[in-house]
Scaffold this motif. Structure first.
Motif, mmCIF file in Angstrom:
data_model
loop_
_atom_site.group_PDB
_atom_site.id
_atom_site.type_symbol
_atom_site.label_atom_id
_atom_site.label_comp_id
_atom_site.label_asym_id
_atom_site.label_seq_id
_atom_site.Cartn_x
_atom_site.Cartn_y
_atom_site.Cartn_z
ATOM 1 N N THR A 35 1.014 -1.321 0.280
ATOM 2 C CA THR A 35 0.650 -0.011 0.214
ATOM 3 C C THR A 35 1.169 1.038 0.002
ATOM 4 O O THR A 35 0.408 2.397 0.029
ATOM 5 N N ARG A 36 2.292 1.213 -0.293
ATOM 6 C CA ARG A 36 2.849 2.281 -0.256
ATOM 7 C C ARG A 36 3.975 1.837 -1.332
ATOM 8 O O ARG A 36 4.706 1.015 -1.346
ATOM 9 N N HIS A 76 -7.361 4.229 -4.339
ATOM 10 C CA HIS A 76 -5.788 4.437 -3.639
ATOM 11 C C HIS A 76 -5.652 5.495 -4.353
ATOM 12 O O HIS A 76 -4.416 5.759 -4.962
ATOM 13 N N ASP A 127 -4.452 8.445 -2.856
ATOM 14 C CA ASP A 127 -3.248 8.480 -2.394
ATOM 15 C C ASP A 127 -1.833 8.704 -2.871
ATOM 16 O O ASP A 127 -0.929 9.403 -3.267
ATOM 17 N N ASP A 129 -6.472 12.178 -7.537
ATOM 18 C CA ASP A 129 -7.567 12.589 -6.956
ATOM 19 C C ASP A 129 -8.434 12.179 -7.988
ATOM 20 O O ASP A 129 -9.570 13.040 -7.483
ATOM 21 N N ASP A 154 -9.167 3.232 4.837
ATOM 22 C CA ASP A 154 -8.498 4.659 3.814
ATOM 23 C C ASP A 154 -9.676 4.408 2.812
ATOM 24 O O ASP A 154 -9.538 4.967 1.749
ATOM 25 N N LYS A 155 -11.093 3.462 2.447
ATOM 26 C CA LYS A 155 -12.133 3.602 2.042
ATOM 27 C C LYS A 155 -12.673 3.871 1.506
ATOM 28 O O LYS A 155 -13.733 5.257 2.366
ATOM 29 N N ASP A 156 -13.438 4.016 0.759
ATOM 30 C CA ASP A 156 -14.761 5.409 0.571
ATOM 31 C C ASP A 156 -16.263 4.195 0.499
ATOM 32 O O ASP A 156 -16.333 3.760 0.670
ATOM 33 N N ARG A 186 -5.127 -1.838 9.778
ATOM 34 C CA ARG A 186 -5.229 -0.956 8.171
ATOM 35 C C ARG A 186 -7.509 -0.838 8.438
ATOM 36 O O ARG A 186 -7.675 -0.005 7.758
#
Length: 472
Positions: free
Chosen positions: A30-31, A187, A189, A193, A372-374, A398
């Protein structure tokens, strides 16, 4: 590659756990950093194993794993030895690397890592000396997969990207076919966007031919896209001068009908019509994934208007497809399904599949999501098809905590339709009880009730383990 025992020994499992612990000290998938320098350097040290076989590369937001596994199954039915990369895994990291359609064993996983470890250390030291990070876990796993494929050896690697495309660690291959599944926001980030930015990142797997000695015309196979994403992809096609085939233009789903255990589809491929194809998966989205996979395999073999793939082989390939955690039934009476939907687009596809192919009188959801999701977007997509929802924590660091998720769910479903259970097993038990809360308690009565467990790949994987399913 030697054929290992299918049953891992306790020693193998212990070593596997040690390797996973070591790999987990690295950046997670995720990074990412916008660079291929580390994975490229490692590939050079290893003698570029990824160049020893042909490859098909798959990017997109939703449907990637399904398309990857379908392509794998079709190639196998057409007598090609395959290597397959998928991510993330549902239950065990070995699922990410498969040869001949089967995940490698924990022993093979350990051996692959130990073989690469000295070279990984060299790349780490060089990167750190220049002020950069060590290799990420995903970069190391990708290198392991490419090395395993070379040792096997395989004829074709079927490679699913991790998060993006351009800077994804898998993008050190030169694929003859690049496939882009539907693109949606996810994702943000790391990928951007806006849908345009996300599409630009995914489009990075579409690349021009690089071998001047053996001219190859790379082909891009594109799923139906939102207009802004389609514009970005077509601009990339023009820039790279590759051949392109688009869903609902050069290929399409002609017909689909529900069947026991899946659906029967008729597909218009690049080489003609393939009828009476049984797909053991549910939902219109899986039919779309199927025709995308078919076109990719046709393109790989050079099929076209005057050349069709063997129809019986195509039927056999699709009939053999398994995609764990995608509207997967794990129990009957009441029916319990798992689905790895983790964004609004995936949740909407799940909702359509549940309503179009099943006739539930009562359906209860178990939902565990990442923070971190919608989350509201997913809940809103699921609300019309669920009578009640049990929210939970899937155990990931997470994960969004259950109470916060419960508060968000109440704004969508109303408080009366929401229960909160901190632990997934408790949530599943509560959902089964809630689903069985019907007037007719006979087996016949329970045939119209169900539970769906969703919200994350982690949630689906934990539920698979809970129901005694082996990694696949």
């Amino acid at each position: 590659m030697t054929e290992p025992s299918s049953v891992p020994t306790p020693e193998d499992l212990a070593e596997f756990a040690d390797v996973e612990t070591e790999l987990d000290t690295r950046w997670p998938e995720t990074r990412i950093e916008p660079s291929l320098s580390r994975i490229a350097a490692l590939m050079d040290l290893l003698g570029s194993p990824q160049r020893g076989y042909a490859s098909i590369h798959i990017a997109g937001t939703n449907g990637k794993t399904s398309v990857t596994r379908m392509i794998d199954a079709l190639l196998t039915a057409l007598h090609r030895r395959t290597g397959r990369i998928t991510s993330p895994h549902l239950q065990l990291a070995t699922e990410r690397i498969a040869v001949d359609g089967r995940p490698i064993t924990p022993r093979q996983y350990v051996d692959a890592f130990r073989d690469l470890e000295p070279y990984v250390t060299m790349v780490d030291d060089s990167s750190v000396a220049e002020g950069g990070p060590r290799m990420s876990k995903f970069e190391v796993l990708t290198a392991m997969a490419y090395a395993v494929f070379a040792e096997a050896p395989v004829d074709v690697a079927v490679v699913e990207t991790g998060m993006g495309g351009t800077w994804d660690a898998t993008n050190v291959i030169e694929p003859s076919v690049a496939v882009v599944t539907p693109i949606a926001m996810d994702h943000a980030d790391y990928l951007g966007d806006t849908l345009t930015k996300v599409a630009g990142e995914k489009a990075g797997i579409i690349k021009p031919a690089v071998d001047d000695l053996v001219p190859v015309d790379p082909i891009a196979i594109l799923a139906t896209q939102e207009p802004e994403a389609a514009a970005v992809l077509m601009a990339r096609v023009a820039e790279t001068d590759v051949v392109v085939a688009r869903q609902d233009s050069e290929f399409r789903v002609l017909e689909r009908r529900t069947a026991v255990g899946g659906q029967m589809v008729t597909l218009q491929g690049l080489g003609g019509v393939y009828d009476e194809v049984f797909l053991p998966l549910h939902g219109a989205h899986q039919a779309s994934n199927a025709v995308l996979a078919l076109a990719a395999v046709e393109a790989f073999f050079g099929a076209g208007a005057d050349r069709q793939l063997d129809v019986d082989a195509v039927r056999a390939g699709f009939a053999s497809v398994t995609v764990p955690g995608r509207l997967e039934r794990v129990r009957s009476a009441p029916a319990v399904f798992l689905d790895a939907a983790h964004n609004p687009h995936g949740a909407a596809a799940l909702a359509r599949g549940l309503t179009e192919e099943f006739d539930f009188r009562r359906l209860v959801g178990v939902v565990g999501v990442m923070g971190d999701k919608d989350v509201l977007g997913m809940l809103t997509a699921l609300e019309p098809v669920l009578d009640e929802v049990i929210v939970t924590n899937n155990g990931s660091p997470r994960a969004l905590d259950a109470d916060t998720l419960g508060d968000l769910a109440a704004t969508v479903f109303g408080e009366d339709r929401v229960q909160v259970r901190e632990f997934l097993p408790d949530a599943v038990e509560a959902a089964v009880i809630a689903a069985e809360d019907v007037d007719d308690e006979s087996d016949a009565g329970l045939s119209g009730v169900g539970v769906v467990i969703t919200g994350s790949v982690v949630t689906a994987g934990a539920a698979r383990t809970l129901f005694g399913k082996d990694p696949a």
